[in-house]
Design an enzyme around this catalytic site. Structure first.
Site, PDB file in Angstrom:
ATOM      1  CG  HIS A  72      -1.961  -1.072   1.224  1.00  0.00           C
ATOM      2  ND1 HIS A  72      -1.666  -2.366   1.590  1.00  0.00           N
ATOM      3  CD2 HIS A  72      -3.276  -1.082   0.894  1.00  0.00           C
ATOM      4  CE1 HIS A  72      -2.766  -3.108   1.498  1.00  0.00           C
ATOM      5  NE2 HIS A  72      -3.756  -2.355   1.084  1.00  0.00           N
ATOM      6  CB  ALA A  73       4.491   1.919   0.265  1.00  0.00           C
TER       7      ALA A  73
END
Lengths: 178, 178
Positions: free
Chosen positions: A103-104
């Protein structure tokens, strides 16, 4: 390679810690506050990790690569922190590798780095990546102009290998032109 | 009002549970799997809540309003579930109120409901809402064509009041035309 030091901002799990440390034998853990941080390991909190530096005190020229770990919570906190977003943007503009997993890529979106880039991300947020103007692809690791992205923890071997490869290539000169 | 039943899919905390139950005295908790679900309460897991129905078994016409609770994890899991995304889309298309708080607008984005709408969300993900084509505003509760959104747990009183108000208005006829 010996003097090269990647920085990891935020934090996910023991697994990504191990990968970050493996990249060159040294990584600085940068977070929003001093003290210890924890990742969620399957069904419980993992071992605490000491924060080396805080985001408001680091300089781009101290590190050779930037790794942003994933998880749903970590990138959501980072993208809401102005210092973190500016640091990521400045790091990318320096031409050195910036890597984001799971999800970065939300942090890359917030820093305005997704537009026009070929990227991947955790499958749940592919729509956010596409809406930010990126070309989203379903591949274990994607590199575009020194921006390295992977989908999930199963991709970490390929992700780490690509970070090392990009660090060996050095600064991306073309980026300043864009 | 007595026969009206809002449905909440996913789950965040005891606080949103209490608010959902207060809306009309009854709410069905719909989740991805049967069993019990927990929310994170400040520094620990909250009390378990029994799942009333699973998303693959519910019908739009069984409920009068749909509430999607927030948190970073819950909406991220829901948006990755095809049944959940279709249910949210079908519910909105029926003209009945659809409400989303905190990070739940990610599910609205995934269902393609954000484009052209005036909306709010948790501040960290405002960029995702804007990139999806919505007009993001910083207000405790926003309503546009029966789509109700709020920013954070501090907005829950206004959020609940607006859900009740929209349920009293009934089906939004104009939506089918759009």
């Amino acid at each position: 390679m010996a003097e090269q030091a990647p920085a990891a901002i935020g934090f996910n799990s023991r697994r990504s810690t191990r990968h970050s440390r493996n990249i060159s034998g040294f990584a600085a853990f940068i977070s929003l506050k001093t003290g210890e941080i924890w990742g969620w390991e399957h069904d419980d909190w993992g071992d605490p990790i000491s924060v080396d530096r805080t985001i408001d005190a680091v300089q781009v020229d101290e590190y050779d690569a930037l790794v942003i770990p994933g998880g749903q919570i970590n990138p959501d906190l980072l993208r809401a922190d102005e210092d973190a977003v500016i640091f990521v943007k400045d790091f990318y503009d320096s031409g050195k590798p910036v890597a984001a997993v799971c999800h970065a890529p939300w942090v890359l979106i917030e820093a305005g780095l997704a537009r026009g880039r070929k990227m991947t991300s955790y499958h749940s947020m592919a729509t956010d990546v596409k809406n930010a103007g990126a070309h989203w692809v379903d591949r274990e690791v994607v590199v575009d102009e020194g921006l390295i992205t992977s989908r999930n923890p199963g991709d970490l071997e390929a992700f780490s290998a690509k970070i090392i490869e990009e660090m060996q290539k050095g600064v991306h000169e073309r980026r300043a032109v864009a």
